[in-house]
Write a protein that holds these residues in place. Structure first.
Motif, PDB file in Angstrom:
ATOM      1  N   CYS A  86      37.316  45.907   8.880  1.00 52.92           N
ATOM      2  CA  CYS A  86      37.941  46.666   9.972  1.00 52.92           C
ATOM      3  C   CYS A  86      37.047  46.631  11.210  1.00 52.92           C
ATOM      4  O   CYS A  86      35.822  46.778  11.112  1.00 52.92           O
ATOM      5  N   SER A  87      37.658  46.469  12.378  1.00 56.90           N
ATOM      6  CA  SER A  87      36.878  46.317  13.615  1.00 56.90           C
ATOM      7  C   SER A  87      36.083  47.567  13.982  1.00 56.90           C
ATOM      8  O   SER A  87      35.045  47.472  14.644  1.00 56.90           O
ATOM      9  N   SER A  88      36.546  48.737  13.560  1.00 58.76           N
ATOM     10  CA  SER A  88      35.857  49.978  13.920  1.00 58.76           C
ATOM     11  C   SER A  88      34.870  50.443  12.849  1.00 58.76           C
ATOM     12  O   SER A  88      34.272  51.508  12.980  1.00 58.76           O
ATOM     13  N   GLY A 230      39.795  56.033  15.162  1.00 54.91           N
ATOM     14  CA  GLY A 230      40.283  54.657  15.096  1.00 54.91           C
ATOM     15  C   GLY A 230      39.958  54.018  13.763  1.00 54.91           C
ATOM     16  O   GLY A 230      40.786  53.299  13.184  1.00 54.91           O
ATOM     17  N   ALA A 231      38.739  54.294  13.249  1.00 58.31           N
ATOM     18  CA  ALA A 231      38.344  53.763  11.947  1.00 58.31           C
ATOM     19  C   ALA A 231      39.212  54.345  10.838  1.00 58.31           C
ATOM     20  O   ALA A 231      39.620  53.635   9.904  1.00 58.31           O
ATOM     21  N   ASP A 233      42.277  55.385  11.124  1.00 62.97           N
ATOM     22  CA  ASP A 233      43.601  54.760  11.228  1.00 62.97           C
ATOM     23  C   ASP A 233      43.602  53.374  10.580  1.00 62.97           C
ATOM     24  O   ASP A 233      44.546  53.007   9.866  1.00 62.97           O
ATOM     25  N   GLU A 234      42.534  52.586  10.842  1.00 57.25           N
ATOM     26  CA  GLU A 234      42.442  51.246  10.253  1.00 57.25           C
ATOM     27  C   GLU A 234      42.317  51.319   8.733  1.00 57.25           C
ATOM     28  O   GLU A 234      42.942  50.542   8.001  1.00 57.25           O
ATOM     29  N   SER A 237      45.561  52.108   7.112  1.00 55.13           N
ATOM     30  CA  SER A 237      46.423  50.919   7.053  1.00 55.13           C
ATOM     31  C   SER A 237      46.046  50.028   5.873  1.00 55.13           C
ATOM     32  O   SER A 237      46.913  49.468   5.192  1.00 55.13           O
TER      33      SER A 237
END
Length: 394
Positions: A86-88, A230-231, A233-234, A237
């Motif tokens: 994950c990007s965050s 944001g993390a 949320d990722e 998902s």
């Protein structure tokens, strides 16, 4: 009548009824002492909460599978890999926790056993006195190695970290070589007592010690505190994608929310205990009011004589009101001073107690307010007596 004369008459009455005054003040003493205790225990609880989460980064996110959910599915290596991508998310580790029996040289002890992956050290900001932490290579090679907390070294190796390195210790009946000793933390961290724990490579520990159904979780670290949501949320998902039918079987919590919830719980407990202390003071205030009513009845003729010789209504009001305030203030001071011995008393019950000036001020303030409030009505009644009725009172 001068203020000095009023106080002189108050002290004469208090001196002549010492035992009754003491019993009256007892409720105030207990109430103020209780308030001091409540604030000390409340601050101690807050301190414990802050210590528990002090080493847990603010950007930490915990993902847990919940066996109590109606539908149950475990976290997997794929979940860990996808969360790391994950990007965050800066890093993530898998943790499986249980209890285990440790044995060394015929000495045994129970400890928390945690099967972890390499990033656990970074996420919890752990430092070592000796050796190294567990690596992913240990997990791949299925190495039977362990990292131990300082309390375990203290018990088995006379508090000498260097002595513990390369020694073999039995964990649940199997031999593991100690490769690292963690520095002492002195408090729990995120609900774990690091000092009293032993850490094993994830797959090794999960198979031999902690078991596959024991408190499995993934702990992730956001790349920035501002990106925690944001993390989350990722990660949500990822969980929904990998466990579409069982997404409701997982909990995702960030350290900030967990800390806030724990602090709120401590505050709620403090408010509840303060309410109990307030009730004790209220009962003490009723006692003061009752005693003053009796005192007014006993001194009715005295009040009549004072009025007959020209004593003003407000002076008689002050006389009884000051008596109430003196009783309550004295009780508050005694209760507050007794609070000095509270830490020694509370220590016997293994409860953290933090003395606070704020608590002492509140206790004393409540005592004075209680005396003033409950003393005013009897004082007003005494001041309102008509001289002729007071002189004829039998």
């Amino acid at each position: 009548m001068s203020l000095i004369e009023i106080f002189r008459m108050v002290f004469i009455n208090v001196k002549e009824n010492k035992f009754r005054v003491f019993l009256t003040a007892l409720g105030i003493i207990v109430g103020s002492f209780t308030i001091v205790m409540v604030f000390g225990i409340g601050m101690g609880s807050m301190e414990n909460v802050n210590k528990q989460y002090a080493r847990l980064n603010a950007g930490t996110i915990v993902i847990m599978s919940d066996p109590r959910a109606r539908s149950y599915e475990d976290l997997s290596d794929k979940d860990l890999s996808d969360i790391k991508d994950c990007s965050s998310v800066k890093s993530a580790c898998m943790v499986n926790r249980s209890n285990a029996t440790l044995v060394y040289n015929n000495n045994s002890s129970n400890a928390s056993a945690l099967s972890v992956t390499e990033d656990f050290q970074q996420i919890y900001s752990l430092s070592l006195d000796e050796g190294r932490f567990i690596t992913d290579e240990d997990d791949k090679q299925y190495s039977k190695v362990a990292v131990v907390g300082s309390s375990i070294v203290e018990q088995f190796f006379d508090n000498d970290p260097s002595e513990a390195i390369d020694k073999e210790i039995l964990i649940q009946g199997r031999r593991y070589k100690i490769i690292g000793v963690l520095s002492r933390i002195g408090s729990s961290s995120g609900g774990m007592n690091i000092d009293e724990s032993v850490f094993l490579p994830f797959e090794v520990g999960r198979k031999n010690v902690t078991g596959r159904r024991a408190m499995l979780s993934i702990i992730a670290l956001a790349d920035d505190v501002k990106n925690v949501q944001g993390a989350i949320d990722e990660i949500s998902s990822v969980i929904e994608s990998n466990h579409s039918k069982y997404a409701d079987a997982f909990q995702i919590r960030d350290a900030g929310s967990t800390l806030l919830a724990a602090q709120d719980a401590a505050k709620t407990m403090t408010i509840l205990l303060t309410s109990i202390a307030a009730i004790v003071l209220f009962v003490g205030g009723i006692g003061i009011m009752n005693v003053l009513f009796v005192s007014v009845q006993e001194r009715t003729k005295e009040i009549g004589i004072l009025k007959a010789i020209g004593t003003r209504k407000k002076d008689i009001l002050k006389m009884f009101l000051f008596e109430s305030i003196i009783i309550s203030t004295s009780g508050g001071i005694i209760g507050t001073l007794l609070g000095i011995f509270a830490p020694a008393l509370i220590k016997q019950f293994n409860i953290n107690f933090v003395p606070t000036l704020y608590g002492n001020i509140i206790a004393l303030g409540f005592s004075i307010v209680t005396g003033t409030f409950f003393g005013y009505y009897p004082a007003k009644k005494a001041a309102s007596l008509k001289p002729i009725d007071a002189l004829n009172y039998e």
